[in-house]
Design a protein around this motif. Sequence first.
Motif, mmCIF file in Angstrom:
data_model
loop_
_atom_site.group_PDB
_atom_site.id
_atom_site.type_symbol
_atom_site.label_atom_id
_atom_site.label_comp_id
_atom_site.label_asym_id
_atom_site.label_seq_id
_atom_site.Cartn_x
_atom_site.Cartn_y
_atom_site.Cartn_z
ATOM 1 N N LEU A 141 37.429 59.039 40.777
ATOM 2 C CA LEU A 141 37.298 57.638 40.399
ATOM 3 C C LEU A 141 36.212 56.971 41.232
ATOM 4 C CD1 LEU A 141 41.114 56.845 40.630
ATOM 5 C CD2 LEU A 141 39.879 57.193 38.494
ATOM 6 N N ILE A 142 35.954 55.711 40.910
ATOM 7 C CA ILE A 142 35.063 54.846 41.686
ATOM 8 C C ILE A 142 35.926 53.781 42.350
ATOM 9 C CG2 ILE A 142 33.160 53.180 41.553
ATOM 10 C CD1 ILE A 142 32.483 54.702 38.815
ATOM 11 N N ILE A 163 38.573 54.638 35.263
ATOM 12 C CA ILE A 163 37.336 55.105 35.882
ATOM 13 C C ILE A 163 37.120 54.455 37.240
ATOM 14 C CG2 ILE A 163 35.754 53.346 34.933
ATOM 15 C CD1 ILE A 163 33.775 55.701 34.441
ATOM 16 N N SER A 164 37.758 53.291 37.462
ATOM 17 C CA SER A 164 37.519 52.601 38.731
ATOM 18 C C SER A 164 38.740 51.807 39.171
ATOM 19 C CB SER A 164 36.315 51.654 38.621
ATOM 20 O OG SER A 164 36.609 50.560 37.774
ATOM 21 N N ILE A 165 38.788 51.586 40.477
ATOM 22 C CA ILE A 165 39.738 50.646 41.070
ATOM 23 C C ILE A 165 38.916 49.681 41.913
ATOM 24 C CG2 ILE A 165 41.740 52.171 41.038
ATOM 25 C CD1 ILE A 165 41.148 52.949 43.905
ATOM 26 N N THR A 166 39.328 48.436 41.956
ATOM 27 C CA THR A 166 38.537 47.398 42.619
ATOM 28 C C THR A 166 39.417 46.580 43.540
ATOM 29 O OG1 THR A 166 37.001 47.255 40.751
ATOM 30 C CG2 THR A 166 37.090 45.358 42.240
ATOM 31 N N SER A 167 38.925 46.340 44.744
ATOM 32 C CA SER A 167 39.625 45.447 45.669
ATOM 33 C C SER A 167 38.926 44.098 45.666
ATOM 34 C CB SER A 167 39.636 46.029 47.084
ATOM 35 O OG SER A 167 38.339 46.045 47.637
ATOM 36 N N ALA A 168 39.723 43.047 45.700
ATOM 37 C CA ALA A 168 39.162 41.696 45.731
ATOM 38 C C ALA A 168 38.631 41.397 47.127
ATOM 39 C CB ALA A 168 40.230 40.678 45.349
ATOM 40 N N PRO A 169 37.513 40.677 47.217
ATOM 41 C CA PRO A 169 36.999 40.324 48.543
ATOM 42 C C PRO A 169 37.901 39.320 49.240
ATOM 43 C CG PRO A 169 35.747 39.197 46.838
ATOM 44 C CD PRO A 169 36.665 40.152 46.130
ATOM 45 N N VAL A 170 37.885 39.359 50.561
ATOM 46 C CA VAL A 170 38.616 38.368 51.342
ATOM 47 C C VAL A 170 37.820 37.073 51.339
ATOM 48 C CG1 VAL A 170 39.392 37.735 53.648
ATOM 49 C CG2 VAL A 170 39.747 40.056 52.817
ATOM 50 N N PRO A 207 30.296 50.082 45.869
ATOM 51 C CA PRO A 207 30.959 51.156 45.123
ATOM 52 C C PRO A 207 31.002 52.442 45.950
ATOM 53 C CG PRO A 207 28.712 50.868 44.322
ATOM 54 C CD PRO A 207 28.916 49.835 45.405
ATOM 55 N N ILE A 208 32.171 53.046 46.004
ATOM 56 C CA ILE A 208 32.365 54.307 46.722
ATOM 57 C C ILE A 208 32.832 55.346 45.711
ATOM 58 C CG2 ILE A 208 33.613 55.463 48.585
ATOM 59 C CD1 ILE A 208 31.798 53.249 49.593
ATOM 60 N N TRP A 209 32.207 56.508 45.734
ATOM 61 C CA TRP A 209 32.577 57.571 44.800
ATOM 62 C C TRP A 209 32.217 58.921 45.385
ATOM 63 C CZ3 TRP A 209 27.942 55.118 44.760
ATOM 64 C CH2 TRP A 209 26.798 55.898 44.626
ATOM 65 N N GLN A 214 40.727 43.327 35.666
ATOM 66 C CA GLN A 214 41.824 43.714 36.549
ATOM 67 C C GLN A 214 41.341 44.796 37.508
ATOM 68 O OE1 GLN A 214 44.506 41.947 36.410
ATOM 69 N NE2 GLN A 214 43.961 40.888 34.507
ATOM 70 N N GLY A 215 42.112 45.033 38.558
ATOM 71 C CA GLY A 215 41.684 45.987 39.581
ATOM 72 C C GLY A 215 41.554 47.406 39.080
ATOM 73 N N ILE A 216 42.482 47.836 38.239
ATOM 74 C CA ILE A 216 42.451 49.191 37.681
ATOM 75 C C ILE A 216 41.794 49.100 36.312
ATOM 76 C CG2 ILE A 216 43.838 51.183 36.986
ATOM 77 C CD1 ILE A 216 46.050 50.098 38.885
ATOM 78 N N PHE A 217 40.677 49.814 36.138
ATOM 79 C CA PHE A 217 39.898 49.629 34.910
ATOM 80 C C PHE A 217 39.656 50.950 34.198
ATOM 81 C CE2 PHE A 217 35.677 49.399 32.794
ATOM 82 C CZ PHE A 217 36.068 48.571 31.747
ATOM 83 N N ARG A 218 39.915 50.928 32.890
ATOM 84 C CA ARG A 218 39.671 52.091 32.033
ATOM 85 C C ARG A 218 38.815 51.671 30.845
ATOM 86 N NH1 ARG A 218 41.485 53.997 27.245
ATOM 87 N NH2 ARG A 218 43.008 52.302 27.048
#
Length: 309
Positions: free
Chosen positions: A119-120, A67-74, A132-134, A55-59
């Motif tokens: 977060l990342i 620790i991270s949030i992720t956006s899906a690619p277009v 990855p951006i942090w 999932q986008g929000i990951f712990r």
Amino acid sequence: MPYPQKTDDIDTQVRNLAFSFLKDQTDKHGDVLSRRILELGFEFQGRRISLIGPQGIFRPAIIPLPISITSAPVVLGRERPYNDEVGSNGLLRYRYRGTNPQHRDNVGLRLAMQRNVPLIYNHGVVPGKYIPIWPVYVAHDDPANLTFSVAVDDAKLSLVCDGDAAGVDARRQYVTSVVSQRLHQQDFRYRVLAAYRSQCAICRLRHEELLDAAHILPDKHPHGAPIVPNGLALCKLHHAAFDRNIVGIRPDLKVEIREDVLKEEDGPMLHHGLQEFNNAPVWIPRRDILRPRQQFLEERYQMFRDYRP
């Protein structure tokens, strides 16, 4: 720059190790990392710490907050699961998971905001590849629109800029703006290269490190959007030649070398690298949605024809 909390705190240790891991991996592989690298992550106290989840929000289970949030690619032809973009406040918009503000993932991000936890942000470029951006910080929570605002920070700048709240906000807004622009450029490059199967449309060179995403209509043009139908995958040589009107692409997808260059005599590189491709077909993707838009080709070719060296 370490996350400034107690060094014996497991959460702090994991985040600092995660940032160090990403620094090492991006130094080795470049800005874009594969999903596998992020999934494998690193070991901490005998446990595997992944930096991306299903999932986008990951712990990770070992720490209390995401620790991270992720956006899906277009993916062209498909809708993006969540519409993450830059908001009017200059910060990244990150959609809630689902529509329930009290979902545990949304609650976790809210707590990260309240505790100012770094977060990342894994920005999806193409399927299976992420930038990855942090560190990033959740700056605002908008339950009415099911959205968080996320700010990017720069650990080095934080050492020399004002530490008051206004100074921190201004710095993060500036850094977020710079990073957002870079992400858009990277998005365009990787989507175009993916559409063209990582090969030059003119000479078929397949070394990705020597390939660019060229705009058909320049990015300053009113229709010069960074979208795949306005792009061509070109090697460094042919990209430079295309931008400088030495090489043109006709609307019938044939290469045209400028007449004065065709007449030059300047050794094998000119002959084999440019002149031999006159009237050669341009390789384009099979899917219509990925192919160069005819309107763009026609307008760009007219610019080539009108150019006077």
